[in-house]
Structure formats: structure tokens, C-alpha cells
Motif scaffolding. Sequence first.
Motif, PDB file in Angstrom:
ATOM      1  N   LEU A   1       0.814  -1.220   0.000  1.00 53.88           N
ATOM      2  CA  LEU A   1       0.000   0.000   0.000  1.00 53.88           C
ATOM      3  C   LEU A   1       0.842   1.261   0.000  1.00 53.88           C
ATOM      4  O   LEU A   1       0.407   2.297  -0.470  1.00 53.88           O
ATOM      5  N   ASP A   2       2.014   1.170   0.570  1.00 53.91           N
ATOM      6  CA  ASP A   2       2.869   2.347   0.705  1.00 53.91           C
ATOM      7  C   ASP A   2       4.303   1.993   0.318  1.00 53.91           C
ATOM      8  O   ASP A   2       5.192   1.915   1.161  1.00 53.91           O
ATOM      9  N   PRO A   3       4.529   1.762  -0.990  1.00 52.94           N
ATOM     10  CA  PRO A   3       5.864   1.375  -1.437  1.00 52.94           C
ATOM     11  C   PRO A   3       6.907   2.418  -1.025  1.00 52.94           C
ATOM     12  O   PRO A   3       6.752   3.602  -1.285  1.00 52.94           O
TER      13      PRO A   3
ATOM     14  N   PRO B   1       0.223  -2.168  -9.892  1.00 55.35           N
ATOM     15  CA  PRO B   1      -0.919  -2.026 -10.804  1.00 55.35           C
ATOM     16  C   PRO B   1      -2.073  -2.978 -10.498  1.00 55.35           C
ATOM     17  O   PRO B   1      -3.200  -2.742 -10.926  1.00 55.35           O
ATOM     18  N   LYS B   2      -1.790  -4.032  -9.745  1.00 56.19           N
ATOM     19  CA  LYS B   2      -2.861  -4.974  -9.382  1.00 56.19           C
ATOM     20  C   LYS B   2      -3.770  -4.419  -8.293  1.00 56.19           C
ATOM     21  O   LYS B   2      -4.870  -4.920  -8.094  1.00 56.19           O
ATOM     22  N   LEU B   3      -3.294  -3.399  -7.575  1.00 52.41           N
ATOM     23  CA  LEU B   3      -4.081  -2.802  -6.500  1.00 52.41           C
ATOM     24  C   LEU B   3      -5.009  -1.728  -7.054  1.00 52.41           C
ATOM     25  O   LEU B   3      -4.607  -0.919  -7.880  1.00 52.41           O
ATOM     26  N   GLU B   4      -6.207  -1.721  -6.566  1.00 55.76           N
ATOM     27  CA  GLU B   4      -7.178  -0.682  -6.916  1.00 55.76           C
ATOM     28  C   GLU B   4      -6.800   0.586  -6.143  1.00 55.76           C
ATOM     29  O   GLU B   4      -6.780   0.574  -4.908  1.00 55.76           O
ATOM     30  N   PRO B   5      -6.463   1.685  -6.841  1.00 55.97           N
ATOM     31  CA  PRO B   5      -6.020   2.903  -6.143  1.00 55.97           C
ATOM     32  C   PRO B   5      -7.000   3.412  -5.095  1.00 55.97           C
ATOM     33  O   PRO B   5      -6.580   3.845  -4.016  1.00 55.97           O
ATOM     34  N   SER B   6      -8.293   3.365  -5.378  1.00 53.97           N
ATOM     35  CA  SER B   6      -9.260   3.895  -4.409  1.00 53.97           C
ATOM     36  C   SER B   6      -9.258   3.083  -3.118  1.00 53.97           C
ATOM     37  O   SER B   6      -9.389   3.647  -2.026  1.00 53.97           O
ATOM     38  N   ILE B   7      -9.074   1.771  -3.223  1.00 56.37           N
ATOM     39  CA  ILE B   7      -9.014   0.939  -2.022  1.00 56.37           C
ATOM     40  C   ILE B   7      -7.739   1.245  -1.241  1.00 56.37           C
ATOM     41  O   ILE B   7      -7.763   1.383  -0.015  1.00 56.37           O
ATOM     42  N   ALA B   8      -6.624   1.383  -1.948  1.00 54.94           N
ATOM     43  CA  ALA B   8      -5.358   1.709  -1.297  1.00 54.94           C
ATOM     44  C   ALA B   8      -5.453   3.055  -0.578  1.00 54.94           C
ATOM     45  O   ALA B   8      -5.009   3.182   0.568  1.00 54.94           O
ATOM     46  N   ILE B   9      -6.030   4.045  -1.232  1.00 55.59           N
ATOM     47  CA  ILE B   9      -6.165   5.368  -0.614  1.00 55.59           C
ATOM     48  C   ILE B   9      -7.049   5.296   0.619  1.00 55.59           C
ATOM     49  O   ILE B   9      -6.726   5.865   1.668  1.00 55.59           O
ATOM     50  N   ARG B  10      -8.163   4.586   0.524  1.00 56.44           N
ATOM     51  CA  ARG B  10      -9.056   4.460   1.689  1.00 56.44           C
ATOM     52  C   ARG B  10      -8.343   3.792   2.866  1.00 56.44           C
ATOM     53  O   ARG B  10      -8.519   4.198   4.012  1.00 56.44           O
ATOM     54  N   ARG B  11      -7.562   2.779   2.580  1.00 62.51           N
ATOM     55  CA  ARG B  11      -6.833   2.090   3.653  1.00 62.51           C
ATOM     56  C   ARG B  11      -5.766   2.991   4.256  1.00 62.51           C
ATOM     57  O   ARG B  11      -5.570   3.004   5.469  1.00 62.51           O
TER      58      ARG B  11
ATOM     59  N   GLY C   1     -11.467  11.455  -4.578  1.00 68.85           N
ATOM     60  CA  GLY C   1     -12.590  12.018  -5.326  1.00 68.85           C
ATOM     61  C   GLY C   1     -12.321  12.115  -6.809  1.00 68.85           C
ATOM     62  O   GLY C   1     -13.212  11.947  -7.628  1.00 68.85           O
ATOM     63  N   LYS C   2     -11.073  12.362  -7.196  1.00 67.35           N
ATOM     64  CA  LYS C   2     -10.745  12.544  -8.605  1.00 67.35           C
ATOM     65  C   LYS C   2     -10.591  11.235  -9.356  1.00 67.35           C
ATOM     66  O   LYS C   2     -10.502  11.235 -10.571  1.00 67.35           O
ATOM     67  N   LEU C   3     -10.579  10.115  -8.665  1.00 70.01           N
ATOM     68  CA  LEU C   3     -10.456   8.827  -9.343  1.00 70.01           C
ATOM     69  C   LEU C   3     -11.694   8.495 -10.161  1.00 70.01           C
ATOM     70  O   LEU C   3     -11.654   7.661 -11.043  1.00 70.01           O
ATOM     71  N   HIS C   4     -12.770   9.153  -9.856  1.00 71.29           N
ATOM     72  CA  HIS C   4     -14.027   8.841 -10.525  1.00 71.29           C
ATOM     73  C   HIS C   4     -14.237   9.633 -11.804  1.00 71.29           C
ATOM     74  O   HIS C   4     -15.219   9.447 -12.494  1.00 71.29           O
ATOM     75  N   GLY C   5     -13.340  10.537 -12.128  1.00 68.86           N
ATOM     76  CA  GLY C   5     -13.430  11.307 -13.363  1.00 68.86           C
ATOM     77  C   GLY C   5     -14.446  12.426 -13.265  1.00 68.86           C
ATOM     78  O   GLY C   5     -15.074  12.648 -12.240  1.00 68.86           O
ATOM     79  N   PRO C   6     -14.612  13.144 -14.369  1.00 73.19           N
ATOM     80  CA  PRO C   6     -15.534  14.276 -14.365  1.00 73.19           C
ATOM     81  C   PRO C   6     -16.976  13.815 -14.179  1.00 73.19           C
ATOM     82  O   PRO C   6     -17.371  12.769 -14.672  1.00 73.19           O
ATOM     83  N   GLN C   7     -17.702  14.622 -13.471  1.00 75.64           N
ATOM     84  CA  GLN C   7     -19.111  14.326 -13.222  1.00 75.64           C
ATOM     85  C   GLN C   7     -19.980  15.244 -14.065  1.00 75.64           C
ATOM     86  O   GLN C   7     -19.687  16.407 -14.227  1.00 75.64           O
ATOM     87  N   GLY C   8     -21.041  14.703 -14.613  1.00 73.13           N
ATOM     88  CA  GLY C   8     -21.990  15.524 -15.349  1.00 73.13           C
ATOM     89  C   GLY C   8     -21.511  15.872 -16.744  1.00 73.13           C
ATOM     90  O   GLY C   8     -20.488  15.433 -17.227  1.00 73.13           O
TER      91      GLY C   8
END
Length: 96
Positions: A11-13, A44-54, A78-85
Motif C-alpha cells: 500500500l505504501d511502497p 498495478p494490481k491494486l485498486e487505487p481507491s481501495i489503497a487510498i481508503r486504507r 474524489g478525482k479517481l471517478h473522473g468528471p461528473q456531469g
Amino acid sequence: MSERLDVDPDLDPGGLIRESYRIEGLGLSEARSIFLDWAIKLDPKLEPSIAIRRLLAVYGGRGMADHPMTLVLTDGLGKLHGPQGRRGGSRARRGV
């Protein structure tokens, strides 16, 4: 933050996030640079949003809600989800 917190090394190389919380006077620009370095080194196998949450669960609490790295991690989540709308403009209307 004097106590030692154990975090999965995947999680924290290199301990970049851990060390960022130890830097006195760390600014937002430095925290963003560290975050970018962290993201590049993340498996690259780790999902960034999960790593950030942890990481936020470990480091973001403990009275560190206003720490620049906590703010950058939260912003990155928040920015992992891309532009909204709708983006607007003629290209968006034409579907190009």
C-alpha cells in the motif's frame, strides 16, 4: 506522529505516505508531489481507491484531518471517478 504504524508495504511502497506525515511544514504542493510518486510506484494490481481508503484509515485519523497529505489523499480519492456531469460545448452535444 511519533508512534510506529504498520502498513502493508504494497500500500505504501517505500513508505512515502508514512514519511510525508513526519515532515514538519509539509505544504500542499509537496504533498501532491509525494502522492504522484506514490501513485507511480503503486502495484498495478491494486485498486487505487481501495489503497487510498486504507491509507486514510491508518494515517488520516489520529488528529491528522488537516494535514496536507490527508487533504491530498482525500482529493485523490474524489478525482479517481473522473468528471461528473455534462462537460458542455459543441463537441459534447454532438457526441464527438
